[in-house]
Design a protein around this motif. Structure first.
Motif, PDB file in Angstrom:
ATOM      1  N   UNK A   1      -3.373  -0.642   8.959  1.00 43.26           N
ATOM      2  CA  UNK A   1      -2.415  -1.653   9.487  1.00 43.26           C
ATOM      3  C   UNK A   1      -2.563  -2.683   8.474  1.00 43.26           C
ATOM      4  N   UNK A   2      -3.600  -3.036   7.709  1.00 44.60           N
ATOM      5  CA  UNK A   2      -3.549  -4.072   6.563  1.00 44.60           C
ATOM      6  C   UNK A   2      -2.851  -3.690   5.448  1.00 44.60           C
ATOM      7  N   UNK A   3      -2.978  -2.267   5.073  1.00 41.81           N
ATOM      8  CA  UNK A   3      -2.320  -1.862   3.979  1.00 41.81           C
ATOM      9  C   UNK A   3      -3.279  -1.609   3.037  1.00 41.81           C
ATOM     10  N   UNK A   4      -3.141  -0.727   1.827  1.00 46.67           N
ATOM     11  CA  UNK A   4      -4.273  -0.253   0.918  1.00 46.67           C
ATOM     12  C   UNK A   4      -4.501  -1.582  -0.137  1.00 46.67           C
ATOM     13  N   UNK A   5      -3.488  -2.578  -0.386  1.00 42.44           N
ATOM     14  CA  UNK A   5      -3.453  -3.711  -1.275  1.00 42.44           C
ATOM     15  C   UNK A   5      -4.301  -5.073  -0.847  1.00 42.44           C
TER      16      UNK A   5
END
Length: 86
Positions: free
Chosen positions: A81-85
């Motif tokens: 949900x947060x994303x890879x970055x």
């Protein structure tokens, strides 16, 4: 320690499977009419107590393994949900 998606789901499935199998076993043990679990007077035998203790240990271990798997699945879900970055 970070668990992979496959390992997390496997551990969660193992915990659920353990509960299903041992709950079925305890139910069958309780209803036993063969004379193994209960004697002629209806009193529990050593077979009953040993297998009940095995079931309790398996419930505890299955719960612990399942919780580890669930935490891994939830951590992976939060991460996605947060994303890879992030």
């Amino acid at each position: 320690m970070k668990l992979s998606r496959a390992v997390s789901w496997f551990l969660l499935a193992f915990g659920v499977w353990s509960w299903f199998i041992w709950a079925t076993f305890v139910r069958n043990l309780w209803k036993d009419a063969s004379g193994l679990a209960f004697d002629a007077a209806g009193e529990p035998t050593a077979y009953f107590w040993v297998h009940l203790l095995l079931a309790i240990a398996s419930f505890l271990l299955g719960t612990a393994v399942g919780v580890i798997g669930l935490r891994g699945v939830l951590a992976l879900r939060r991460e996605s949900r947060r994303g890879p970055d992030a």
